[in-house]
Motif scaffolding. Structure first.
Motif, PDB file in Angstrom:
ATOM      1  N   ALA A 116      -7.004   2.018  -3.060  1.00 17.14           N
ATOM      2  CA  ALA A 116      -8.403   1.645  -2.814  1.00 17.14           C
ATOM      3  C   ALA A 116      -9.164   1.487  -4.122  1.00 17.14           C
ATOM      4  O   ALA A 116      -9.948   0.550  -4.292  1.00 17.14           O
ATOM      5  N   ARG A 117      -8.939   2.369  -5.070  1.00 16.50           N
ATOM      6  CA  ARG A 117      -9.634   2.344  -6.360  1.00 16.50           C
ATOM      7  C   ARG A 117      -9.256   1.119  -7.175  1.00 16.50           C
ATOM      8  O   ARG A 117     -10.078   0.539  -7.854  1.00 16.50           O
ATOM      9  N   ASN A 118      -8.001   0.723  -7.120  1.00 14.20           N
ATOM     10  CA  ASN A 118      -7.544  -0.402  -7.933  1.00 14.20           C
ATOM     11  C   ASN A 118      -7.512  -1.736  -7.166  1.00 14.20           C
ATOM     12  O   ASN A 118      -7.074  -2.734  -7.728  1.00 14.20           O
ATOM     13  N   GLY A 119      -7.961  -1.746  -5.925  1.00 18.46           N
ATOM     14  CA  GLY A 119      -8.027  -2.975  -5.159  1.00 18.46           C
ATOM     15  C   GLY A 119      -6.673  -3.617  -4.901  1.00 18.46           C
ATOM     16  O   GLY A 119      -6.545  -4.836  -4.923  1.00 18.46           O
ATOM     17  N   LEU A 120      -5.695  -2.838  -4.671  1.00 20.60           N
ATOM     18  CA  LEU A 120      -4.356  -3.387  -4.420  1.00 20.60           C
ATOM     19  C   LEU A 120      -4.112  -3.664  -2.961  1.00 20.60           C
ATOM     20  O   LEU A 120      -4.523  -3.201  -2.046  1.00 20.60           O
TER      21      LEU A 120
END
Length: 120
Positions: A116-120
């Motif tokens: 979620a943090r890295n938008g993967l």
């Protein structure tokens, strides 16, 4: 004056005698000169720290021959035999203990937050 070991150059007798620390030769009972020997006292062990920590946890009442041999003579060779007899493998140089395994739920949450943090 400390106690030193000497060996007579004439008769070959080995003996202990108090002598000054200047390294001078001693005198034998036969009248010959005696050279000072390099010796280590009976109470000295170069590896005493780790040997004491191991002998503290060894079952002293065990009838096993590898335990009896190690307690009678706590040397490095007998320590290896003791470990083999107890089916313990010592850590090798460069080896380290792995951290305890994490809970799968924690791993899953960490992974989800990373995604979620890295938008993967």
């Amino acid at each position: 004056m400390p106690l030193y070991d000497f060996r007579c150059r004439v008769c070959g007798r080995t003996f202990e005698a108090m002598a000054p620390m200047d390294g001078s030769d001693g005198v034998c009972a036969c009248g010959g000169t005696a050279e000072r020997l390099v010796s280590v006292g009976k109470a000295y062990r170069a590896d005493a720290d780790w040997i004491d920590s191991v002998t503290d946890v060894v079952d002293k009442a065990s009838p096993s021959p590898h335990v009896r041999a190690f307690l009678a003579d706590p040397s490095r060779a007998n320590y290896r035999r003791f470990l083999r007899g107890e089916k313990i493998r010592p850590m090798e140089a460069g080896e380290f203990r792995r951290p305890a395994a994490r809970n799968d739920a924690v791993r899953r949450e960490v992974r989800e937050r990373f995604i979620a943090r890295n938008g993967l």
